[in-house]
Design a protein around this motif. Structure first.
Motif, PDB file in Angstrom:
ATOM      1  N   LEU A  21       0.820  -1.210   0.000  1.00  0.00           N
ATOM      2  CA  LEU A  21       0.000   0.000   0.000  1.00  0.00           C
ATOM      3  C   LEU A  21       0.855   1.262   0.000  1.00  0.00           C
ATOM      4  CD1 LEU A  21      -2.835  -1.068   2.479  1.00  0.00           C
ATOM      5  CD2 LEU A  21      -2.856  -1.119  -0.022  1.00  0.00           C
ATOM      6  N   ASP A  22       2.022   1.187   0.602  1.00  0.00           N
ATOM      7  CA  ASP A  22       2.924   2.344   0.579  1.00  0.00           C
ATOM      8  C   ASP A  22       3.431   2.607  -0.832  1.00  0.00           C
ATOM      9  OD1 ASP A  22       3.557   2.970   3.695  1.00  0.00           O
ATOM     10  OD2 ASP A  22       3.288   0.835   3.381  1.00  0.00           O
ATOM     11  N   GLN A  23       3.696   1.543  -1.571  1.00  0.00           N
ATOM     12  CA  GLN A  23       4.112   1.713  -2.967  1.00  0.00           C
ATOM     13  C   GLN A  23       2.984   2.302  -3.803  1.00  0.00           C
ATOM     14  OE1 GLN A  23       6.920  -0.707  -5.060  1.00  0.00           O
ATOM     15  NE2 GLN A  23       6.736  -2.333  -3.516  1.00  0.00           N
ATOM     16  N   PHE A  24       1.751   1.885  -3.528  1.00  0.00           N
ATOM     17  CA  PHE A  24       0.611   2.458  -4.250  1.00  0.00           C
ATOM     18  C   PHE A  24       0.493   3.952  -3.946  1.00  0.00           C
ATOM     19  CE2 PHE A  24      -1.739  -1.892  -3.767  1.00  0.00           C
ATOM     20  CZ  PHE A  24      -0.807  -2.482  -4.602  1.00  0.00           C
ATOM     21  N   ALA A  25       0.657   4.301  -2.684  1.00  0.00           N
ATOM     22  CA  ALA A  25       0.541   5.707  -2.289  1.00  0.00           C
ATOM     23  C   ALA A  25       1.620   6.558  -2.944  1.00  0.00           C
ATOM     24  CB  ALA A  25       0.613   5.833  -0.768  1.00  0.00           C
TER      25      ALA A  25
END
Length: 414
Positions: A21-25
């Motif tokens: 999710l951090d990569q998506f953000a």
């Protein structure tokens, strides 16, 4: 798959990697279609839910300031104690939806059932997915169950959160045809709207498919319930793929190796990808979105846009989708979003989930190495979000779907 589950979350590794999710953000995403699936949370009973996974993931999305569009059923039948064709499906999903809303009252956007019409066709008409039906009666029963479940789920959610919105997704194709199959193509082109027509209360006695639904086992009272209490989607989500538009042709000799479809009221015919047939003018994403806007005049979103191909072609496909959406916006069409589907790629979609582990198509990230690796799409997505444009030499060329190399079949009847 058969009678066993095939789980894209597990196959991609995302089920055990919250740090994705951090990569998506980091891409700059502000909204994310995200699963809180019924069969994951309550696989054995609605009295024994396990909220650990969605608790962790939705809290992380909140912290990252990404708003989820929560999906409850996505091309599945739910847990084993129900199924799409059973009377327990709709009340069960409604109860589960209320539980989700009560636990996460801040969630605004929901897709209770992804692509109801597509799921009903693949599960009830073509025999590909559970319960593997191959007749119109099973197809229409599944479709009505899914839409009844969607309506009950949203009503339950809105009792908890009156501001909750329905983002209803559907694969929207179009049937082209040879002259002898005009009636069949007309039927399919009416059928493609059934999800939105039924939810909006538009399937009355004057609707072209009213009689068809009644003939195949739907009670008039079931249809009247949608008329009396419509639930039009707040956003119509259009899922678009290169294979969505079809060509129906009764001239079988031009299609060696293609299995014919037989019927009582039409000649035998083949059903193939329209853009593979020389001489067929496809509608394309922009045309299909315009058709949808003119029919409903409700906000639209491209809720899936994926091409399983080379990096160069994936870049062209997304770039053209982006510009189509923006052209429509300048013409007054309310296109709210373009969804890059799917971030972590897709497993076995080129065989329609009839084989397990046969193929993988990378998306914005490639997970074949065990961890998400950004692909060429990632840089484009980030630039489109943050700057509104993206330049690359490869974008000067046409996609394969626009070049003559795409043609498999010369059709003399066109």
């Amino acid at each position: 798959m058969g009678d066993a589950y095939s789980d894209q979350l597990t196959r991609s590794g995302h089920r055990h990697r919250p740090e994705d999710l951090d990569q998506f953000a980091a891409l700059g995403l502000r909204t994310l279609r995200y699963p809180v699936l019924w069969e994951h949370v309550a696989p054995n009973s609605l009295d024994e839910p396990d909220w650990q996974w969605p608790d962790e993931r939705l809290a992380r999305l909140q912290a990252l300031q990404i708003e989820p569009i929560v999906g409850l059923v996505h091309h599945g039948s739910g847990p084993r104690y129900t199924a799409l064709h059973e009377p327990t499906f709709a009340p069960g999903l409604a109860r589960y939806a209320r539980m989700v809303a009560e636990r996460y009252p801040w969630v605004r956007y929901y897709t209770p059932v992804n692509e109801p019409l597509t799921t009903a066709r693949f599960s009830g008409l073509y025999g590909l997915w559970y319960p593997h039906g191959r007749d119109d009666a099973t197809f229409v029963r599944i479709l009505l169950n899914e839409l009844h479940a969607t309506r009950l789920a949203m009503l339950a959610i809105r009792e908890v959160n009156p501001a909750a919105q329905l983002v209803q997704t559907e694969d929207l194709g179009y049937a082209h045809c040879s002259p002898a199959l005009a009636q069949q193509a007309e039927f399919e082109n009416h059928r493609r709207w059934l999800t939105f027509d039924l939810l909006g209360g538009h399937v009355t006695a004057a609707h072209p498919l009213w009689g068809y639904l009644l003939r195949h086992g739907i009670a008039e009272a079931e249809l009247q319930a949608f008329i009396d209490q419509p639930l039009p989607p707040d956003v119509l989500g259009i899922n678009h793929y290169v294979t969505g538009e079809r060509y129906l042709d009764d001239v079988l000799a031009g299609y060696p190796g293609q299995p014919p479809i037989s019927g009582l009221h039409h000649p035998a015919y083949v059903d193939v990808e329209a853009l593979r047939v020389r001489g067929v003018a496809v509608r394309g994403l922009e045309g299909l979105l315009r058709d949808t806007w003119q029919r409903y005049h409700r906000p639209l979103a491209i809720t899936e846009s994926h091409l399983g191909c080379t990096r160069e072609e994936q870049l062209r496909w997304l770039h053209q989708s982006w510009h189509a959406a923006n052209r429509l916006r300048t013409q007054g069409v309310q296109v709210r979003a373009l969804t890059v589907w799917s971030l972590l790629g897709a497993f076995d979609w080129d065989n329609l989930l009839t084989q397990d582990g046969a193929s993988y198509e990378p998306g914005v990230f490639d997970v074949r190495g065990g961890l998400p690796r950004p692909t060429a799409l990632a840089r484009m997505v980030q630039a489109l979000i943050q700057e509104g444009h993206y330049a690359h030499p490869v974008l000067q060329g046409l996609g394969w779907w626009q070049r003559d190399v795409r043609f498999y079949w010369p059709v003399e009847s066109v």
